[in-house]
Design an enzyme around this catalytic site. Structure first.
Site, PDB file in Angstrom:
ATOM      1  N   HIS A 364       0.801  -1.225   0.000  1.00 14.27           N
ATOM      2  CA  HIS A 364       0.000   0.000   0.000  1.00 14.27           C
ATOM      3  C   HIS A 364       0.832   1.272   0.000  1.00 14.27           C
ATOM      4  O   HIS A 364       0.279   2.360   0.136  1.00 14.27           O
ATOM      5  CB  HIS A 364      -0.924   0.054   1.225  1.00 14.27           C
ATOM      6  CG  HIS A 364      -1.939  -1.023   1.281  1.00 14.27           C
ATOM      7  ND1 HIS A 364      -3.226  -0.876   0.809  1.00 14.27           N
ATOM      8  CD2 HIS A 364      -1.865  -2.283   1.751  1.00 14.27           C
ATOM      9  CE1 HIS A 364      -3.904  -1.995   0.999  1.00 14.27           C
ATOM     10  NE2 HIS A 364      -3.093  -2.868   1.565  1.00 14.27           N
ATOM     11  N   LYS A 555      -8.998  13.254   4.753  1.00 17.40           N
ATOM     12  CA  LYS A 555      -8.000  12.186   4.724  1.00 17.40           C
ATOM     13  C   LYS A 555      -7.044  12.431   5.876  1.00 17.40           C
ATOM     14  O   LYS A 555      -7.046  13.501   6.480  1.00 17.40           O
ATOM     15  CB  LYS A 555      -7.250  12.173   3.385  1.00 17.40           C
ATOM     16  CG  LYS A 555      -6.698  13.554   2.993  1.00 17.40           C
ATOM     17  CD  LYS A 555      -6.071  13.572   1.601  1.00 17.40           C
ATOM     18  CE  LYS A 555      -7.081  13.672   0.483  1.00 17.40           C
ATOM     19  NZ  LYS A 555      -7.243  12.420  -0.273  1.00 17.40           N
ATOM     20  N   ARG A 556      -6.224  11.425   6.180  1.00 13.74           N
ATOM     21  CA  ARG A 556      -5.225  11.639   7.213  1.00 13.74           C
ATOM     22  C   ARG A 556      -4.347  12.845   6.860  1.00 13.74           C
ATOM     23  O   ARG A 556      -4.129  13.145   5.689  1.00 13.74           O
ATOM     24  CB  ARG A 556      -4.359  10.381   7.387  1.00 13.74           C
ATOM     25  CG  ARG A 556      -5.043   9.303   8.195  1.00 13.74           C
ATOM     26  CD  ARG A 556      -5.376   9.769   9.607  1.00 13.74           C
ATOM     27  NE  ARG A 556      -4.185   9.860  10.411  1.00 13.74           N
ATOM     28  CZ  ARG A 556      -3.784   8.919  11.248  1.00 13.74           C
ATOM     29  NH1 ARG A 556      -4.501   7.819  11.425  1.00 13.74           N
ATOM     30  NH2 ARG A 556      -2.682   9.061  11.932  1.00 13.74           N
ATOM     31  N   THR A 663      -8.942   6.248  -1.842  1.00  6.97           N
ATOM     32  CA  THR A 663     -10.270   5.644  -1.999  1.00  6.97           C
ATOM     33  C   THR A 663     -11.345   6.691  -1.712  1.00  6.97           C
ATOM     34  O   THR A 663     -12.460   6.584  -2.213  1.00  6.97           O
ATOM     35  CB  THR A 663     -10.454   4.433  -1.063  1.00  6.97           C
ATOM     36  OG1 THR A 663     -10.005   4.794   0.248  1.00  6.97           O
ATOM     37  CG2 THR A 663      -9.670   3.230  -1.560  1.00  6.97           C
TER      38      THR A 663
HETATM   39  C1  26M Z   1       2.686   1.591  10.934  1.00  4.07           C
HETATM   40  C2  26M Z   1       3.460   1.433  12.052  1.00  4.07           C
HETATM   41  C3  26M Z   1       2.905   1.446  13.298  1.00  4.07           C
HETATM   42  C4  26M Z   1       1.556   1.610  13.410  1.00  4.07           C
HETATM   43  C5  26M Z   1       0.770   1.763  12.286  1.00  4.07           C
HETATM   44  C6  26M Z   1       1.335   1.767  11.042  1.00  4.07           C
HETATM   45  C7  26M Z   1       0.504   1.953   9.843  1.00  4.07           C
HETATM   46  C8  26M Z   1      -0.861   1.804   9.886  1.00  4.07           C
HETATM   47  C9  26M Z   1      -1.630   2.008   8.778  1.00  4.07           C
HETATM   48  C10 26M Z   1       1.068   2.306   8.627  1.00  4.07           C
HETATM   49  C11 26M Z   1       0.298   2.495   7.511  1.00  4.07           C
HETATM   50  C12 26M Z   1      -1.062   2.346   7.594  1.00  4.07           C
HETATM   51  O1  26M Z   1      -1.877   2.542   6.541  1.00  4.07           O
HETATM   52  C13 26M Z   1      -1.368   3.026   5.345  1.00  4.07           C
HETATM   53  C14 26M Z   1      -2.507   3.339   4.434  1.00  4.07           C
HETATM   54  O2  26M Z   1      -3.622   3.542   4.859  1.00  4.07           O
HETATM   55  N1  26M Z   1      -2.235   3.364   3.147  1.00  4.07           N
HETATM   56  C15 26M Z   1      -3.261   3.704   2.200  1.00  4.07           C
HETATM   57  O3  26M Z   1      -3.851   2.518   1.722  1.00  4.07           O
HETATM   58  C16 26M Z   1      -4.967   2.807   0.920  1.00  4.07           C
HETATM   59  C17 26M Z   1      -5.622   1.499   0.556  1.00  4.07           C
HETATM   60  O4  26M Z   1      -4.832   0.801  -0.342  1.00  4.07           O
HETATM   61  C18 26M Z   1      -4.568   3.619  -0.295  1.00  4.07           C
HETATM   62  O5  26M Z   1      -5.724   3.952  -0.997  1.00  4.07           O
HETATM   63  C19 26M Z   1      -3.826   4.881   0.118  1.00  4.07           C
HETATM   64  O6  26M Z   1      -3.318   5.545  -1.009  1.00  4.07           O
HETATM   65  C20 26M Z   1      -2.683   4.509   1.050  1.00  4.07           C
HETATM   66  O7  26M Z   1      -2.061   5.678   1.550  1.00  4.07           O
END
Ligand code: 26M
Length: 821
Positions: A364, A555-556, A663
């Site tokens: 991702h 979004k975040r 999304t």
């Molecule tokens: C990492 C380390 C410690 C705790 C949490 C994390 C972590 C948690 C969630 C790191 C990344 C996380 O999510 C990343 C994310 O949401 N990525 C997004 O994924 C979506 C679904 O595929 C995409 O549409 C987005 O572009 C992408 O940013």
């Protein structure tokens, strides 16, 4: 209810009324006169849950009888949001329940507001998992979601004097009516300790892990109702508890009270969701969380497999496929090998054969800071046997690399699971690619970059293993349930099959120039804006005129998503209005929703800056009839459901190459918002679908971004040469927005100049401003805009998560549907 779903349900409105009242009396111990909205909510949930559980039973029976291959979706996050409205819609009971409750003198919409969000995720990745399990159930596919039963989901955000503060989220405080505890499926999970090497009589070496402690995994099942209400799958979430026999009797035989300390330790594992979206923190507890839920889930899968196949492992990879949602569950790979080799006594080759046919991995992110790495020392301490297994996987893999590129040590260093830095690190991405039979990115451009930039040698080693599955969203939640008026209008025109056959929406294109339809479509948008404006007023006190353009970025908060580019443009408009009160623009309200990771300083500074600028502008009578800025606190799924139907413009403005897919872009466009966006992630595919006249694309391409960085980008060149940009950035340093406290917003400027502007905000500013001007002009052509908005909705068929799931099924999972009676 639609005709498609109503017939599946023998339940009448009166049955529903009776069931709710019965639960009010018998489950809640109250009555119609005393009950408040919360009691009504619980009683209604209980009534719905009865229906759900009947169908859960038939589904499980059907899956058991057919002994079907199933997908096991491993994810550290499932961002489910609220379940009531979704379950009612999917069961085809929404309208009847609405009427039933009205006759009982309560309003279903008010009652549903009582439900806390299940915020067991950070953002896109967690919400994708939630959309996927909805689609899996809807498509009658045998599937189970596996994750963590966090006691506290993502923090609740409050804004105090403009700044984010984090408060604990307690979604289960008054009990969660949807979840079912399954004590009969508890698992024991080992941790810490050491590995003993045993030499067998035939010279073979056996390893035995002697754990230093054991924790208990308690499963909680959340039913996942497919649309049409036939298949009900489960989401199984693991809660950690102290293991009674180990920690109480053996370890702490001496101290009853001391033993409680061990309990606290064990229960910490599933206490809280880490809020670090897109950054790797490398915390020990996070690794334990990951191992804990993977080990519980694998044991659960193996128990189920053995019930049908005994000790015959030969069919395991035919029955079981495990999808890894990013690398967070990658530790499942060495865990399965450990079970096969150490426990089942298999040789390495046989174990690897099974394991590498079981796992598939979804990437991702390309952001280097988001690629998971664990210190080898940490793994050695917590999971000593897994570290040995990882070394063995790597050793054998390095032999393959040597065969392919003899003597090339640079390639070996690059592909190795082990990073030989000052502190040895385990690269979970490399482990995932090596240990899986398929790897996918989440949008065309992202998957191309995964192949070309992230794992180019892997593509040469295993051509075809790296592939793309473009993300999708469930139209049940993101159109049918959240935008009932538009849904009704659509069904009147094209029938009611679109929630499961989203390509049917293209039928709406026939009405794109139909004056009456345009008027109805835009009236619904207007009504949704009125409703959101009321919500904004309650939440922030700010008054919005629904005739303004509602421009939404949700979004975040992250530099690469560039909320600060949006902010700079707002400041530009503000300046232009101050310089020329007749500056020609349609009145616009900019709305933001965003949480920042608590440790991400600049992200929090940007939230603060947005709020301070908002304060100033909203109270400046010279401009506030044309410009408003709103930061809605505590952005979450249930707030998204209110904002998205009210959006005119969708901000998707990440630096090209950084947003894997997005999304939210799909959700907004599906609800008739026009995208202002870069050529990044799924925006590119959205542009392909809607056509360039129905989207506002701007900015550098991936190739131009790469070139600019390579050529030595200096943001000062832009600052020095643009009067407007210079004035805006300098403005941030004054006390104009923070009276008496100059410099409070300086970090935003600083990051864009001395900080090097790593996400090219200044480089894209002029193009962005131009795109916004085009959008402004387009909005003033009422019929033209209505047409564009309708076309956006009409062309979103591709982005249903049903299509994504079908692609996974055909190209990766190879599942067959199992129809439930
Ligand atoms: C990492 C380390 C410690 C705790 C949490 C994390 C972590 C948690 C969630 C790191 C990344 C996380 O999510 C990343 C994310 O949401 N990525 C997004 O994924 C979506 C679904 O595929 C995409 O549409 C987005 O572009 C992408 O940013």
């Amino acid at each position: 209810a639609t005709s498609a779903t109503a017939s599946l349900n023998g339940l009448s409105k009166d049955d529903i009324k009776q069931a709710i009242v019965r639960h009010l009396h018998c489950s809640m111990g109250t009555d119609e006169n005393k009950a408040n909205d919360h009691a009504w909510w619980k009683a209604a949930c209980a009534a719905v849950q009865e229906q759900v559980l009947e169908r859960l039973r038939s589904t499980q029976k059907a899956h058991y009888m057919n002994d079907t291959r199933a997908v096991h979706y491993f994810s550290a996050e499932f961002l489910m949001g609220r379940l009531m409205s979704n379950n009612l819609h999917n069961l085809g009971l929404y309208e009847k329940t609405h009427q039933a409750m009205r006759e009982l003198g309560v309003d279903l919409t008010d009652v549903m507001e009582q439900e806390p969000d299940m915020a067991l995720g950070n953002g896109g990745l967690g919400r994708l998992a939630a959309c996927f399990i909805d689609s899996l159930a809807t498509l009658d596919l045998p599937a189970i979601g596996y994750g963590l039963h966090y006691e506290h989901g993502l923090f609740r955000q409050e804004i105090r004097s403009g700044a984010q503060i984090e408060r604990p989220d307690s979604w289960r405080d008054y009990g969660n009516p949807w979840e079912i505890c399954r004590p009969e499926s508890i698992q024991e999970i080992p941790l810490y300790g050491y590995v003993e090497t045993k030499y067998g009589d035939k010279g073979q070496i056996n390893k035995e892990w002697h754990p230093g402690s054991i924790v208990k995994g308690v499963p909680w099942d959340i039913p996942v109702v497919g649309y049409g209400g036939k298949t009900v799958n489960v989401l199984r979430l693991w809660e950690s508890q102290a293991s009674d026999y180990f920690n109480w009797d053996v370890f702490n035989a001496g101290g009853y009270v001391d033993a409680q300390r061990e309990n606290v330790q064990a229960e910490t594992i599933s206490k809280v969701l880490y809020p670090n979206d897109e950054t790797e923190a490398g915390k020990e507890l996070r690794l334990i969380q990951q191992y804990f839920f993977c080990a519980c889930s694998l044991k659960d899968i193996i128990r189920r497999y053995k019930r049908a196949h005994g000790d015959d492992w030969s069919r395991f990879a035919d029955q079981v496929v495990i999808q890894l949602n990013d690398t967070h569950p990658a530790i499942a790979i060495p865990e399965l090998i450990r079970i096969l080799v150490d426990r089942a006594g298999m040789d390495w080759g046989a174990a690897w054969e099974i394991s590498s046919k079981t796992f598939a991995y979804t990437n991702h992110t390309l952001l280097p800071e988001a690629l998971e790495k664990w210190p080898a020392r940490m793994l050695e301490k917590i999971l000593p046997r897994h570290l040995e297994i990882i070394y063995e996987i790597n050793h054998r893999f390095m032999r393959k690399v040597e065969e392919k590129w003899p003597g090339d040590d640079a390639i070996k260093r690059k592909l190795s699971i082990i990073e030989e830095s000052s502190e040895k690190m385990i690269r979970m991405g490399n482990l995932s690619v090596i240990g899986s039979f398929a790897v996918n990115g989440v949008a065309e451009i992202h998957s191309r970059l995964v192949k070309e930039n992230l794992f180019p040698e892997f593509e040469k080693l295993w051509p075809g293993k790296l592939t793309n599955v473009t993300n999708g969203i469930t139209p049940r939640r993101w159109l049918k349930a959240c935008n009932p008026a538009l849904s009704k209008l659509i069904s009147e025109r094209i029938g009611d099959k679109w929630p499961t056959e989203l390509y049917k929406l293209q039928g709406l294109a026939n009405f794109a120039d139909d004056k009456e339809f345009q008027q109805q479509f835009m009236q619904i948008k207007h009504d949704n804006k009125v409703r959101l404006a009321a919500e904004v007023k309650t939440l922030t006190g700010v008054e919005l005129d629904p005739n303004m353009i509602f421009d939404i970025q949700i979004k975040r908060l992250h530099e690469y998503k560039r909320q600060h580019l949006n902010l700079l443009h707002i400041l530009a408009l503000y300046r232009r209005l101050l310089e020329d009160p007749d500056y020609d623009m349609h009145p616009r309200a900019f709305l933001f929703g965003a949480k920042a990771a608590p440790g991400y300083k600049l992200a929090k500074d940007i939230i603060y800056a947005i709020n301070k600028v908002a304060d100033k502008i909203n109270n400046d009578v010279r401009v506030n009839h044309k410009l408003k800025v709103v930061f809605l606190p505590n952005y979450r799924v249930s707030l998204a459901e209110k904002m998205i139907p009210a959006a005119d413009i969708s901000e998707q403005i990440s630096t090209a190459g950084k947003e894997a897919s997005g999304t939210g872009n799909m959700k907004l466009s599906l609800n008739g918002a026009l995208t202002v966006g870069t050529l990044d992630g799924a925006n590119i595919e959205i542009a392909e679908e809607v056509g360039e006249e129905n989207i506002f694309i701007f900015g550098l391409t991936v190739e131009q971004v790469q070139k600019l960085h390579a050529g030595g980008y200096n943001p000062y060149d832009i600052y020095d040469n643009s009067r407007e940009i210079k004035a805006i950035l300098d403005w941030l340093e004054t006390d104009y927005f923070t009276p008496g406290k100059p410099g409070e917003l300086a970090s935003v400027k600083q990051s864009l100049l001395d900080g090097g502007d790593p996400y090219l905000v200044l480089a894209d500013f002029d193009a962005y401003s131009e795109a916004q001007q085009k959008a402004d002009r387009a909005y003033r052509d009422k019929a033209g805009w209505a047409r564009k908005a309708i076309i956006n909705t009409a062309r979103m068929g591709k982005f249903t998560s049903d299509r994504s799931i079908r692609e996974y099924v055909e190209r990766i999972w190879r599942l067959t549907p199992c129809h439930v009676e």
